[in-house]
Design a protein around this motif. Structure first.
Motif, PDB file in Angstrom:
ATOM      1  N   VAL A 171      -2.817 -48.622 -66.966  1.00  0.00           N
ATOM      2  CA  VAL A 171      -2.808 -49.575 -65.856  1.00  0.00           C
ATOM      3  C   VAL A 171      -1.358 -49.685 -65.411  1.00  0.00           C
ATOM      4  O   VAL A 171      -0.509 -50.193 -66.148  1.00  0.00           O
ATOM      5  N   ASP A 172      -1.080 -49.190 -64.213  1.00  0.00           N
ATOM      6  CA  ASP A 172       0.283 -49.050 -63.715  1.00  0.00           C
ATOM      7  C   ASP A 172       0.841 -50.387 -63.214  1.00  0.00           C
ATOM      8  O   ASP A 172       0.136 -51.400 -63.156  1.00  0.00           O
ATOM      9  N   SER A 173       2.103 -50.343 -62.800  1.00  0.00           N
ATOM     10  CA  SER A 173       2.762 -51.534 -62.275  1.00  0.00           C
ATOM     11  C   SER A 173       2.091 -52.002 -60.985  1.00  0.00           C
ATOM     12  O   SER A 173       1.513 -51.218 -60.245  1.00  0.00           O
ATOM     13  N   PHE A 174       2.146 -53.295 -60.775  1.00  0.00           N
ATOM     14  CA  PHE A 174       1.630 -53.958 -59.581  1.00  0.00           C
ATOM     15  C   PHE A 174       0.126 -53.814 -59.401  1.00  0.00           C
ATOM     16  O   PHE A 174      -0.387 -53.948 -58.291  1.00  0.00           O
ATOM     17  N   VAL A 175      -0.596 -53.562 -60.488  1.00  0.00           N
ATOM     18  CA  VAL A 175      -2.054 -53.655 -60.476  1.00  0.00           C
ATOM     19  C   VAL A 175      -2.391 -55.108 -60.742  1.00  0.00           C
ATOM     20  O   VAL A 175      -1.814 -55.745 -61.620  1.00  0.00           O
ATOM     21  N   LYS A 176      -3.340 -55.636 -59.972  1.00  0.00           N
ATOM     22  CA  LYS A 176      -3.764 -57.030 -60.112  1.00  0.00           C
ATOM     23  C   LYS A 176      -5.231 -57.051 -60.478  1.00  0.00           C
ATOM     24  O   LYS A 176      -6.057 -56.439 -59.811  1.00  0.00           O
ATOM     25  N   VAL A 177      -5.567 -57.745 -61.581  1.00  0.00           N
ATOM     26  CA  VAL A 177      -6.961 -57.993 -61.945  1.00  0.00           C
ATOM     27  C   VAL A 177      -7.148 -59.492 -61.829  1.00  0.00           C
ATOM     28  O   VAL A 177      -6.470 -60.264 -62.509  1.00  0.00           O
ATOM     29  N   LYS A 178      -8.054 -59.901 -60.932  1.00  0.00           N
ATOM     30  CA  LYS A 178      -8.171 -61.313 -60.597  1.00  0.00           C
ATOM     31  C   LYS A 178      -9.613 -61.787 -60.659  1.00  0.00           C
ATOM     32  O   LYS A 178     -10.477 -61.238 -59.986  1.00  0.00           O
ATOM     33  N   PRO A 179      -9.871 -62.837 -61.451  1.00  0.00           N
ATOM     34  CA  PRO A 179     -11.198 -63.461 -61.422  1.00  0.00           C
ATOM     35  C   PRO A 179     -11.418 -64.116 -60.061  1.00  0.00           C
ATOM     36  O   PRO A 179     -10.583 -64.894 -59.613  1.00  0.00           O
ATOM     37  N   ALA A 180     -12.504 -63.762 -59.395  1.00  0.00           N
ATOM     38  CA  ALA A 180     -12.825 -64.361 -58.098  1.00  0.00           C
ATOM     39  C   ALA A 180     -14.268 -64.055 -57.737  1.00  0.00           C
ATOM     40  O   ALA A 180     -14.695 -62.911 -57.809  1.00  0.00           O
ATOM     41  N   GLY A 181     -15.011 -65.075 -57.371  1.00  0.00           N
ATOM     42  CA  GLY A 181     -16.326 -64.893 -56.777  1.00  0.00           C
ATOM     43  C   GLY A 181     -17.447 -64.510 -57.712  1.00  0.00           C
ATOM     44  O   GLY A 181     -18.468 -64.027 -57.255  1.00  0.00           O
ATOM     45  N   GLY A 182     -17.325 -64.722 -58.981  1.00  0.00           N
ATOM     46  CA  GLY A 182     -18.407 -64.395 -59.898  1.00  0.00           C
ATOM     47  C   GLY A 182     -17.939 -64.437 -61.331  1.00  0.00           C
ATOM     48  O   GLY A 182     -16.797 -64.787 -61.619  1.00  0.00           O
ATOM     49  N   SER A 183     -18.832 -64.067 -62.225  1.00  0.00           N
ATOM     50  CA  SER A 183     -18.488 -64.107 -63.645  1.00  0.00           C
ATOM     51  C   SER A 183     -18.836 -62.790 -64.332  1.00  0.00           C
ATOM     52  O   SER A 183     -19.205 -62.763 -65.495  1.00  0.00           O
ATOM     53  N   GLY A 184     -18.725 -61.689 -63.591  1.00  0.00           N
ATOM     54  CA  GLY A 184     -18.981 -60.375 -64.177  1.00  0.00           C
ATOM     55  C   GLY A 184     -17.868 -59.964 -65.121  1.00  0.00           C
ATOM     56  O   GLY A 184     -16.849 -60.645 -65.240  1.00  0.00           O
ATOM     57  N   ASP A 185     -18.074 -58.847 -65.789  1.00  0.00           N
ATOM     58  CA  ASP A 185     -17.069 -58.298 -66.697  1.00  0.00           C
ATOM     59  C   ASP A 185     -16.394 -57.097 -66.036  1.00  0.00           C
ATOM     60  O   ASP A 185     -16.953 -56.459 -65.146  1.00  0.00           O
ATOM     61  N   VAL A 186     -15.193 -56.783 -66.485  1.00  0.00           N
ATOM     62  CA  VAL A 186     -14.494 -55.577 -66.061  1.00  0.00           C
ATOM     63  C   VAL A 186     -14.344 -54.692 -67.293  1.00  0.00           C
ATOM     64  O   VAL A 186     -13.758 -55.112 -68.287  1.00  0.00           O
TER      65      VAL A 186
END
Length: 167
Positions: A33-48
């Motif tokens: 996972v490189d620099s400036f990657v954003k993982v953001k919880p929004a709009g649901g409760s799924g998994d990544v």
């Protein structure tokens, strides 16, 4: 809950927000996972779930929404957006932000060995078959068959991976 395999490499400049709704964010063996990657919880409760040997390049945004699943060996080029959620907007007498979110269309699923080109956008309900290639700048909705080469907005299939694919 955040689960990162010991052999995964996460840039110190990546921003992975933990979920307050209990979503699991899992990053597999040897994933990058490189620099400036954003993982953001929004709009649901799924998994990544980011599978083993996946690479996510700079500037990508992954909203958790209704979930994202990447199989093994997926390559995500720079500045892609994964948006497995949609705002509700039916009532013109109310602000969109007051209307919540539409029901899930199934999240986003990438099978093994998928390549997503730079600046692509993947929407809720996407399923990309094994070995498919998505060209730069594509907007992806619905299903893409295994080994397809698809480009554009709207997305269209222009070929298939294999000998003589002409790509």
């Amino acid at each position: 809950m955040l689960r990162i395999a010991p052999s995964a490499r996460i840039s110190k400049l990546a921003d992975i927000e933990d979920s307050v709704r209990g979503s699991v964010i899992e990053i597999g063996e040897r994933a990058v996972v490189d620099s400036f990657v954003k993982v953001k919880p929004a709009g649901g409760s799924g998994d990544v779930v980011i599978g083993a040997d996946c690479q996510i390049n700079s500037g990508c945004v992954l909203y958790i929404g209704n979930g994202i699943r990447m199989g093994r060996g997926c390559l995500i080029a720079a500045n892609c957006t994964f948006a497995p959620t949609n705002h509700a907007f039916d009532d013109p007498d109310r602000f969109i932000f007051e209307q919540g979110f539409q029901p899930s269309r199934g999240g986003i699923v990438l099978e093994d060995d998928v390549w997503i080109g730079a600046n692509s956008v993947l929407l809720d309900g996407v399923r990309i078959g094994r070995g498919a290639v998505i060209g730069a700048g594509a907007v992806v909705r619905g299903e893409v068959p295994a080994f397809a080469i698809a480009v554009g907005a709207p997305l269209r299939i222009i070929g298939r991976r294999g000998p003589g694919d002409g790509a």
